[in-house]
Motif scaffolding. Structure first.
Motif, mmCIF file in Angstrom:
data_model
loop_
_atom_site.group_PDB
_atom_site.id
_atom_site.type_symbol
_atom_site.label_atom_id
_atom_site.label_comp_id
_atom_site.label_asym_id
_atom_site.label_seq_id
_atom_site.Cartn_x
_atom_site.Cartn_y
_atom_site.Cartn_z
ATOM 1 N N HIS A 1 0.809 -1.207 0.000
ATOM 2 C CA HIS A 1 0.000 0.000 0.000
ATOM 3 C C HIS A 1 0.848 1.265 0.000
ATOM 4 N N ALA A 2 2.161 1.119 -0.068
ATOM 5 C CA ALA A 2 3.043 2.278 -0.015
ATOM 6 C C ALA A 2 2.859 3.142 -1.258
ATOM 7 N N GLU A 3 2.979 4.426 -1.056
ATOM 8 C CA GLU A 3 2.840 5.361 -2.160
ATOM 9 C C GLU A 3 4.160 5.450 -2.922
ATOM 10 N N ARG A 4 4.108 5.142 -4.209
ATOM 11 C CA ARG A 4 5.295 5.258 -5.053
ATOM 12 C C ARG A 4 5.290 6.618 -5.726
ATOM 13 N N THR A 5 6.459 7.179 -5.937
ATOM 14 C CA THR A 5 6.550 8.494 -6.551
ATOM 15 C C THR A 5 7.494 8.474 -7.748
ATOM 16 N N LEU A 6 7.300 9.442 -8.626
ATOM 17 C CA LEU A 6 8.170 9.643 -9.781
ATOM 18 C C LEU A 6 8.435 11.136 -9.882
ATOM 19 N N LYS A 7 9.579 11.564 -9.356
ATOM 20 C CA LYS A 7 9.913 12.985 -9.326
ATOM 21 C C LYS A 7 10.366 13.463 -10.706
ATOM 22 N N PRO A 8 10.086 14.726 -11.044
ATOM 23 C CA PRO A 8 10.493 15.274 -12.346
ATOM 24 C C PRO A 8 12.009 15.254 -12.518
ATOM 25 N N VAL A 9 12.428 15.012 -13.745
ATOM 26 C CA VAL A 9 13.845 15.003 -14.108
ATOM 27 C C VAL A 9 14.005 15.756 -15.421
ATOM 28 N N ASP A 10 15.008 16.618 -15.500
ATOM 29 C CA ASP A 10 15.321 17.280 -16.766
ATOM 30 C C ASP A 10 16.830 17.446 -16.888
ATOM 31 N N GLN A 11 17.440 16.611 -17.723
ATOM 32 C CA GLN A 11 18.890 16.620 -17.896
ATOM 33 C C GLN A 11 19.335 17.459 -19.088
ATOM 34 N N ALA A 12 18.424 18.177 -19.724
ATOM 35 C CA ALA A 12 18.762 18.915 -20.948
ATOM 36 C C ALA A 12 19.937 19.869 -20.754
ATOM 37 N N ALA A 13 19.976 20.532 -19.612
ATOM 38 C CA ALA A 13 21.020 21.533 -19.376
ATOM 39 C C ALA A 13 22.411 20.928 -19.236
ATOM 40 N N THR A 14 22.512 19.607 -19.108
ATOM 41 C CA THR A 14 23.829 18.968 -18.991
ATOM 42 C C THR A 14 24.541 18.886 -20.337
ATOM 43 N N ARG A 15 23.825 19.150 -21.418
ATOM 44 C CA ARG A 15 24.409 19.195 -22.768
ATOM 45 C C ARG A 15 24.032 20.521 -23.391
ATOM 46 N N ASP B 1 24.665 21.983 -26.204
ATOM 47 C CA ASP B 1 24.194 22.004 -27.591
ATOM 48 C C ASP B 1 22.742 21.539 -27.683
ATOM 49 N N PHE B 2 22.393 20.503 -26.913
ATOM 50 C CA PHE B 2 21.006 20.061 -26.943
ATOM 51 C C PHE B 2 20.102 21.086 -26.274
ATOM 52 N N TYR B 3 20.549 21.669 -25.189
ATOM 53 C CA TYR B 3 19.746 22.663 -24.488
ATOM 54 C C TYR B 3 19.385 23.822 -25.413
ATOM 55 N N ALA B 4 20.360 24.265 -26.215
ATOM 56 C CA ALA B 4 20.109 25.349 -27.168
ATOM 57 C C ALA B 4 19.126 24.895 -28.247
ATOM 58 N N PHE B 5 19.301 23.661 -28.734
ATOM 59 C CA PHE B 5 18.393 23.118 -29.748
ATOM 60 C C PHE B 5 16.969 23.062 -29.212
ATOM 61 N N ARG B 6 16.800 22.567 -27.995
ATOM 62 C CA ARG B 6 15.456 22.461 -27.433
ATOM 63 C C ARG B 6 14.826 23.832 -27.251
ATOM 64 N N ALA B 7 15.618 24.800 -26.819
ATOM 65 C CA ALA B 7 15.092 26.153 -26.643
ATOM 66 C C ALA B 7 14.597 26.719 -27.973
ATOM 67 N N GLN B 8 15.350 26.463 -29.043
ATOM 68 C CA GLN B 8 14.932 26.928 -30.366
ATOM 69 C C GLN B 8 13.650 26.233 -30.809
ATOM 70 N N LEU B 9 13.556 24.938 -30.512
ATOM 71 C CA LEU B 9 12.373 24.185 -30.889
ATOM 72 C C LEU B 9 11.158 24.671 -30.100
ATOM 73 N N ASP C 1 24.442 13.557 -38.309
ATOM 74 C CA ASP C 1 25.428 14.373 -39.034
ATOM 75 C C ASP C 1 25.791 15.638 -38.260
ATOM 76 N N GLY C 2 25.946 15.475 -36.961
ATOM 77 C CA GLY C 2 26.382 16.586 -36.120
ATOM 78 C C GLY C 2 25.293 17.535 -35.681
ATOM 79 N N LYS C 3 24.039 17.250 -36.054
ATOM 80 C CA LYS C 3 22.944 18.135 -35.685
ATOM 81 C C LYS C 3 21.864 17.358 -34.932
ATOM 82 N N TRP C 4 21.256 18.015 -33.934
ATOM 83 C CA TRP C 4 20.172 17.385 -33.200
ATOM 84 C C TRP C 4 18.909 17.353 -34.050
#
Length: 219
Positions: free
Chosen positions: A26-40, A42-50, A207-210
């Motif tokens: 009966h224990a309550e299970r949780t799933l906390k938010p995770v966002d690793q985008a800022a660790t890369r 180049d990807f962080y910039a791509f996502r911001a543009q998108l 080819d080098g692009k996200w």
């Protein structure tokens, strides 16, 4: 006496194990938010543009970030041409702006191959939780109502919990009926709950692009 004491200790141990198992069930299970985008960066910039392209509903900018072989489903209708047929991004009323925007807003994480998988509800879903019968609560202190109405009494509040969904025919589609950790039921505003098999996106370098290499739902 020693034998009797051993029997008593064994009985106590059995009771403790039984109580522990019941508590765990009966224990309550949780799933906390995770966002690793800022660790890369180049990807962080791509996502911001998108995300900016989504905000202004710019079909050209969106399609520029879509891989030509994008996976749209578990069938054969894959590729950028099929993506355009399915989502019609040239139409500013297309659901792609809302659906993809929600996926990106919920963060995500990088997999072993270096691809970014969003949202976190899919990328971090525990393997031992049934993805078809359970869902994640999106937020802290989300009210669970006794009935499918915002004026209904609050039966409980949940924070990032994993809960069982209940099929409720004829119920208001803006509400999801769930089973609480101790067996009771209630209703959650659909905006604050998400299934792990709902839409998700995968981004990989080509080819080098996200590029967005998958955007699909189901399993």
């Amino acid at each position: 006496m020693a034998l009797e004491a051993m029997k008593i200790r064994a009985a106590i141990a059995a009771c403790l194990i039984a109580v522990g198992a019941l508590t765990q069930a009966h224990a309550e299970r949780t799933l906390k938010p995770v966002d690793q985008a800022a660790t890369r960066a180049d990807f962080y910039a791509f996502r911001a543009q998108l995300q900016a392209a989504i905000a202004r509903r710019d079909a050209g900018a969106l399609l520029a970030g879509v891989d030509r072989n994008i996976r749209n489903s578990f069938g054969d209708n894959n590729g950028v041409d099929a993506f355009r047929q399915i989502w019609e991004p040239e139409d500013r009323r297309s659901r792609v702006w809302e659906v993809l925007g929600e996926v990106l807003a919920l963060g995500g994480s990088f997999d072993r191959e270096g691809s970014f998988v969003a949202p976190y509800v899919f990328s971090r879903w525990p393997r031992d939780a049934d993805a078809f019968t359970h869902a994640a609560i999106l937020g802290a202190s989300v009210p669970v109502r006794a009935a499918a109405s915002p004026s209904s009494p609050v039966a409980a509040s949940l924070s990032f919990s994993i809960v069982e969904q209940i099929e409720s025919r004829g119920a208001d589609e803006s509400w999801v009926q769930i089973r609480l950790p101790r067996g009771k039921t209630g209703f959650v505003d659909r905006r604050f709950i998400r299934s792990p098999v709902d839409y998700r996106a995968i981004f990989s370098k080509r080819d080098g692009k996200w590029k967005m290499t998958a955007f699909l739902a189901g399993d």
